[in-house]
Structure formats: structure tokens, C-alpha cells
Design a protein around this motif. Structure first.
Motif, short mmCIF file in Angstrom:
data_model
loop_
_atom_site.label_atom_id
_atom_site.label_comp_id
_atom_site.label_asym_id
_atom_site.label_seq_id
_atom_site.Cartn_x
_atom_site.Cartn_y
_atom_site.Cartn_z
N LEU A 1 0.82 -1.21 0.00
CA LEU A 1 0.00 0.00 0.00
C LEU A 1 0.85 1.26 0.00
N ALA A 2 1.98 1.22 0.72
CA ALA A 2 2.88 2.38 0.73
C ALA A 2 3.45 2.64 -0.66
N GLN A 3 3.83 1.58 -1.36
CA GLN A 3 4.33 1.73 -2.72
C GLN A 3 3.25 2.28 -3.66
N ARG A 4 2.02 1.82 -3.45
CA ARG A 4 0.92 2.30 -4.28
C ARG A 4 0.70 3.79 -4.07
N THR B 1 1.14 -8.60 -4.62
CA THR B 1 2.48 -8.53 -4.02
C THR B 1 3.53 -9.25 -4.86
N THR B 2 3.13 -9.86 -5.98
CA THR B 2 4.09 -10.52 -6.87
C THR B 2 3.85 -10.03 -8.30
N ASP B 3 4.67 -10.52 -9.23
CA ASP B 3 4.51 -10.12 -10.63
C ASP B 3 3.42 -10.90 -11.35
N ALA C 1 3.06 10.33 -7.56
CA ALA C 1 3.78 10.57 -8.81
C ALA C 1 2.82 10.65 -10.00
N SER C 2 1.75 9.86 -9.94
CA SER C 2 0.77 9.85 -11.03
C SER C 2 0.03 11.17 -11.12
#
Length: 336
Positions: free
Chosen positions: A36-39, A197-199, A45-46
Motif C-alpha cells: 500500500l505504501a508503494q501504491r 504482491t508478486t509479478d 507521482a501519477s
């Protein structure tokens, strides 16, 4: 006053709290602080225009300005399926006929597809239980479309929305148990967690490559195909009111429906107007009808509902509403 504003890193604790409240199957709100922090960093930035539009993820926070508490969240992705495939199941019908026996069979089946590549996506709509009334959900949902209207060039010509699928009274997904789990062989919670949380390589590795004939799956799983979670019916109706329609695609994990609409046919996007603001505490504003208002710029985006007077050349709004939007007389305001 309830105001929808851009989400950023400072909202991590609030977003994590909403994720815990959202419950099982709300894939877009994982109970994972780092994710969530990365989002939220990506969201900041978006909104600032610092990432490619196809990689953008806009997180909108619904804030009660009187208390400072975050009451809900919603999101818009610039595009899906470009960095990794966006898999769905399509419900198709296969017809078989035997002239030897004069017998015809129509078989429904699920086929794995990747049809949504490049679509923008609206989602992550969640409100605290105590806030699900008095049009609050509509404010948060429609704020996403006001954002799209404010910066159309950042979004695809097709917009999609995935609704959470059906879970029974035991909070179990019949679709997962009867179909998807046979291929992934993971607990639902683990698979759900891995989506964000994964690719997503595990989906490409394990998802079925051949049609799944529905006559061969449990009745409970068949009946759950395209069904909406009990808490998602209001969201489905709001999507339909905006012009979204069922696409025939469903989620590969819980069977929830995917709805789509051309961007410029979204009712709020189509009907939004941009006019200069005139700030005045006019007594007639007390009886003015409420309208959806927004700042028509992604970097400064804010949205709220308030009573305003809309003329041919300007929008008259109170000083309190102007503060909520962060605008002054002469600034442009979007109204719908």
C-alpha cells in the motif's frame, strides 16, 4: 465537509486500516503495508504527471475535513495488462450436433482470455461501514470519472471495472472452491495476496489453458459465475447508471463480473462542464441544488458535493466550498 483528494504516502496508515475493514476478496486492497505504501507513492507521482500515463495509479481518499479522518478510498489505473497479462475467463457456448442421433448440445464453458490489455480501470471503491449512506458512495465513485474528465488524454478509450464476486455466509467463494482452486491449489487468501504482491507469474504458470465445461463443475460454482458480492450491489448499480455494461468476462479467482464502457460515454465524463468560479456567500446558495464539483486538473484534483448556482458563464459557490476545493474567484471548476 467530505472532500475527495489525491492519496499520497502520508495516507498509508489510513489505507491499511481500510484494507483490514474491506474483508476477504477485496483484491485491490491487500492487507500489506509495504504494498500500500508503494501504491501511494505511485499515486503521488501519477497525480504529478511524473510517470507514463499507462503506468499511473491514482488513489483517491475521501476525507472528512472536520475530523481529518479518511472515510473511504477509490482508485483509477491508467492501463492494465501491459506490464503483465490481465487474465479473465470468458463465458462461451460451444454447440455440438450429431446427425447420426439427431442430437444437439449447447455447452457453456470458461475460456482463459487476455482481452483487457490497455483498458483503464476504475476500482478499489470502499467506504467505512458507517459512511454508506446519503450519497457518499456516489460522491467517491463519481469523483473517479471527474478525474478522467479532467485529464482524458491520460486514460484509455475503454474503461473497465471488476466487481468482487460472491462469497457465501461462511465467507467462502464457491467459484474458487469449485473451479479456480483445482488449478492453483492454494488457499484463497494466499492467492489473493499474491496478485498484488508478486509479478503474477503464478497465474500465467497455473491458469487452465483449455476450456472448462460448466456441466462438469459443482452447481454452487456455476451459480456464482458473474454474481456480485452482497456488499457490491450498490457499486454495480452506480456503474450501470454511468453506462457500464457486463462484458461476458469474469474474474478468474472469485467469478465476479467485469463491466466496460467507452470512456467518453461515461455519463459523468460526458456531462461535466468547466466554468469559472465566482465565490460569494449568496443567501440563495442555502437552497441551491447540490452538484458534483471538481478541480479540472489532475495535479490539484479535489472533488465534493455542494449546493451551487450554475449559470451560462460562471458557477457561484460559497467561500466554504471554495476552500474545500482550494479555488478562488476566476479559477476554473468542473461541475456535473
Amino acid at each position: 465537509m467530505l472532500v475527495v483528494r489525491p492519496g499520497g504516502p502520508a495516507d498509508t496508515d489510513a489505507l491499511l486500516e481500510l484494507a483490514y475493514l474491506s474483508g476477504k476478496g477485496f483484491t485491490s486492497l491487500p492487507e500489506n503495508r509495504e504494498t500500500l505504501a508503494q501504491r501511494l507513492e505511485l499515486s503521488a507521482a501519477s497525480f504529478a504527471g511524473q510517470v507514463d500515463p499507462t503506468e499511473a495509479w491514482y488513489v483517491l481518499m475521501l476525507e472528512d475535513t472536520a475530523t481529518g479522518r479518511i472515510e473511504g478510498v477509490a482508485g483509477v489505473k491508467g492501463a492494465v495488462g501491459l506490464q503483465r497479462p490481465h487474465f479473465s475467463f470468458r463465458v462461451v457456448t460451444f454447440t455440438q450436433f450429431s446427425s447420426a442421433t439427431s442430437t444437439r448440445f449447447d455447452h457453456q464453458a470458461l475460456v482463459l482470455v487476455n482481452e483487457c490489455t490497455g483498458h483503464s480501470e476504475v476500482g478499489s471503491l470502499f467506504l467505512r461501514p458507517g459512511r454508506r449512506q446519503a450519497g457518499t458512495g456516489a460522491l467517491l465513485a463519481r469523483a473517479r470519472y471527474m478525474l478522467i474528465a479532467a485529464a482524458r488524454e491520460r486514460f484509455s478509450q475503454t474503461v473497465m471495472a471488476e466487481l468482487r464476486g460472491w462469497f457465501d455466509e461462511r465467507d467462502i467463494s464457491p467459484f474458487w472452491e469449485g473451479i479456480a482452486a483445482k488449478f492453483f491449489r492454494l488457499p484463497f487468501e494466499q492467492a489473493d495476496h499474491m496478485i498484488t504482491t508478486t509479478d503474477g507469474q503464478f497465474i500465467a504458470d497455473l491458469a487452465p489453458r483449455h476450456p472448462i465445461y460448466l456441466e462438469l463443475v459443482p452447481a454452487e460454482a456455476r451459480e456464482a459465475i458473474g454474481m456480485v458480492h452482497r456488499h457490491g450491489e450498490a457499486a454495480r448499480h452506480m456503474l450501470e447508471n454511468e453506462g457500464f455494461a457486463a462484458s461476458g468476462l469474469i474474474d478468474i479467482f472469485d467469478g465476479g463480473p467485469t463491466m466496460v464502457v467507452p470512456r467518453d460515454r461515461i455519463a459523468t465524463v460526458r456531462d461535466a462542464r468547466i466554468l469559472p468560479a465566482h465565490v460569494a456567500d449568496d443567501p440563495s446558495l442555502a437552497a441551491a441544488p447540490e452538484r458534483l464539483l471538481a478541480v479540472p486538473a489532475a495535479a490539484a484534483f479535489r472533488a465534493l458535493r455542494a449546493g451551487v448556482l450554475v449559470g451560462d458563464e460562471a458557477i457561484v459557490l460559497s467561500s466554504a466550498v471554495a476552500r474545500g476545493l482550494g479555488v478562488g474567484s476566476g479559477d476554473m471548476v468542473m461541475v456535473c
